[in-house]
Design an enzyme around this catalytic site. Structure first.
Site, PDB file in Angstrom:
ATOM      1  N   GLU A 198      12.297  -1.398   4.453  1.00 34.50           N
ATOM      2  CA  GLU A 198      12.374  -0.222   4.036  1.00 34.50           C
ATOM      3  C   GLU A 198      13.380   0.787   4.900  1.00 34.50           C
ATOM      4  OE1 GLU A 198       8.212   0.332   1.445  1.00 34.50           O
ATOM      5  OE2 GLU A 198       8.044   0.006   3.411  1.00 34.50           O
TER       6      GLU A 198
HETATM    7  C1  ACM Z   1       6.722  -3.877   2.647  1.00 32.00           C
HETATM    8  O1  ACM Z   1       5.136  -3.898   2.210  1.00 32.00           O
HETATM    9  N1  ACM Z   1       7.115  -2.724   2.712  1.00 32.00           N
HETATM   10  C2  ACM Z   1       6.970  -5.325   3.299  1.00 32.00           C
END
Ligand code: ACM
Length: 602
Positions: A294
């Site tokens: 992310e």
């Molecule tokens: C994740 O669940 N952001 C790896």
């Protein structure tokens, strides 16, 4: 041919009533029983190894009966590795049991199996003679725990490791840094924990102690320090390494502006080299997880370039890099391990590129999905064939988990994933898994896990408070409720953050209502197969209990209406519609089975 038949049948019979979880590779019934009634004697023959002796000592304390001889071939690696043989052979005869394994890892798994056999309720006269050949389907069977969003003290980590050992999970993936907290003491860069943790972090001694505790149970510890994104807690103390002017501070909320290391600054790599060097000595495992998930402010190219540099730094500290599936990039060397969380597609692409991968998509405990759903998610691949699929990890992100409800968010559902990763792919019978999961639930309680004790304690506190009312029926209600998913909770309580106490009904209720799947299977048996009077009477007993339940809570009002309608054979459209919807951030877990019963009109 006939012998084969008999063998197959005896395997089936034994499997049918077995409590073993995960189910072993092969189980053959023998003749007779090893009698109960004597104190357990365990004799380690031949080679002694400290881990094995300690494990035997723990098993003696658990109780049990009979004679167990244990023999291992070698001491195993100084640092537990992915490639170590975890197989064991366990033979129970009327005169005693013998456990043999190539090394202590297999022996420890065999001890857990023996311990489960000793609890067999189906064998009151003792342990049935049996020969078990066992080994895991996958080498990497993990549990990821986020200790950043909510800090979990060391005793909670110990309990988690205890539960993992009981179901033969062998990798503890410790998510130690994120926007919401930096959880390890660094000598080299003390502002990491000083500015990034509110004082809630593990000391270096505690880390060493946990690593040893895990090793003693056949579990590797893989640390994760998430970079370049999710880095607010790092940048709180070292803002000069961040992208943009800041200011950077630890997040209290679950989302915020990207806090990212600036990949264009050479000092970022110097810092990471020194920091990772320090952590490399603290965490002996060959693998090191760098997060990588992310990161929306960097282009793919920027992140890939950052990862290539990071991989070199890690290689300099003799570590193999692992990261979430965002780091997958054709330019990255092939030895980087990819953890697929955004979907099975990422795992397929990883394997297609000739890289090793593990699966976590489908195994997120915090999504509050039922064990039956997680159970059928299969990493696939051909174990042992090229790098390919090494296994998987179940994950708990702790937006809504605390030290108090930690055990119930993980257990017993993680047992279903543990079985998927250990047992043959053909082991897929959901009612049988449920039956054994309920037995595991008790076993874990006896091992000291707090999922049941803390549930009772939290309900007691809730019952004493003016909301939802002082009521003996609260337990009856809570037993048929389930917490909503992460998404639902975030919609219902958008302002909840790290400082919000996790002490509401939604925090107490178990992620999977055992009463609900038992009731649902009962209704299915009644409607579809044996429409017996006995099944109907058992259903009615539940309905009468629920119809009469008195608690001041909207979920209870719905439960009472549905149960009353089911008893009266009445259909109320509004009630049936209401049963489809969540009640705030809760689900009435017996709703679907009640609706089915009402609609069947029987
Ligand atoms: C994740 O669940 N952001 C790896």
């Amino acid at each position: 041919m006939r012998t084969l038949w008999v063998v197959a049948l005896s395997v089936l019979l034994l499997r049918g009533e077995s409590r073993l979880l995960p189910a072993p590779y092969s189980v053959h019934a023998g003749q007779g029983r090893m009698a109960a009634g004597t104190d357990l004697r365990v004799e380690v023959e031949g080679l002694h190894e400290p881990r094995l002796d300690a494990a035997v000592e723990r098993f003696r304390k658990r109780g049990g009966y009979g004679l167990l001889r244990v023999r291992i071939g070698s001491a195993g690696n100084a640092v537990q590795s992915l490639d170590e043989d975890e197989s064991y052979h366990l033979e129970v005869t009327s005169t005693g049991a013998t456990l043999t394994a190539p090394n202590p890892l297999g022996a420890m798994h065999g001890l857990e199996t023996f311990s489960q056999l000793a609890r067999e309720p189906a064998a009151p006269g003792g342990m049935e003679a049996v020969t078990i050949e066992d080994h895991p389907r996958y080498r990497w069977r993990g549990l990821m725990l986020d200790v950043s969003r909510h800090f979990i003290p060391v005793d909670g980590i110990h309990r988690t490791l205890e539960g993992m050992a009981a179901v033969k999970l062998n990798v503890f993936h410790w998510h130690l840094s994120d926007d919401q907290g930096f959880r390890v003491e660094s000598r080299r860069y003390p502002r990491l924990q000083e500015s990034g943790s509110d004082g809630l972090f593990y000391t270096r001694d505690q880390i060493r102690e946990v690593v040893q505790y895990a090793r003693d149970r056949g579990i590797r510890v893989v640390p994760e320090f998430d970079v370049p994104g999710h880095a607010a807690s790092w940048l709180a103390g070292y803002p000069e390494l961040g992208m943009g002017p800041g200011p950077f501070h630890v997040f209290r909320t679950w989302a915020g502006h990207d806090a990212v290391f600036d990949p264009a600054k050479p000092e970022v790599y110097e810092f990471l080299d020194r920091f990772l060097g320090e952590m490399a000595t603290l965490f002996p495992d060959a693998y090191f997880h760098i997060g990588g998930d992310e990161v929306s402010t960097l282009s793919r190219g920027q992140q890939a370039e950052f990862n290539r540099k990071l991989r070199k730094i890690l290689a300099g500290h003799a570590k193999q890099m692992e990261g979430w599936d965002e780091i997958l990039d054709p330019a990255l060397p092939n030895d980087v391990l990819i953890q697929s969380w955004r979907g099975a597609k990422a795992l397929a692409e990883t394997v297609r590129q000739g890289r090793p991968g593990i699966l976590s998509a489908g195994y997120y405990l915090n999504l509050m999905e039922p064990s039956s759903k997680m159970y059928l998610v299969d990493p696939g691949g051909e174990p042992g064939d090229g790098p390919g699929v090494l296994g998987g990890e179940t994950c708990l992100w702790t937006e809504f988990a605390s030290a108090e409800n930690l055990d119930s968010r993980i257990w017993p559902r993680a047992g279903a994933v543990a079985e998927r990763l250990w047992s043959p792919a053909s082991v897929r019978d959901i009612p049988d898994m449920h039956r054994r999961l309920a037995l595991l639930d008790q076993e874990l309680e006896e091992l000291g896990l707090q999922h049941n004790a803390n549930y009772r304690a939290m309900l007691r506190r809730l019952a004493d408070s003016p909301k939802p009312g002082d009521s003996p029926g609260l337990r009856t209600l809570a037993d048929v409720l389930e917490p909503g998913s992460l998404g639902l909770r975030r919609r219902v309580t958008p302002l909840a953050d790290q400082t919000t106490p996790l002490d509401r009904l939604v925090d107490a209720v178990r992620p999977e209502s055992v009463v609900a799947w038992q009731f649902s299977e009962l209704v299915d048996r009644y409607l579809h197969s044996r429409k017996s009077e006995a099944n109907r009477e058992e259903i009615n007993r539940w309905l009468r209990l629920w119809a009469a339940n008195r608690v001041n809570h909207p979920a209870n009002a719905l439960l009472v209406r549905l149960a009353t309608d089911a008893l009266a054979g009445r259909r109320n459209r509004q009630t049936l519609e209401a049963a489809k919807r969540p009640i705030g951030d809760l689900h009435l877990a017996v709703g679907p089975a009640l609706v089915k019963l009402i609609l069947a009109g029987k």
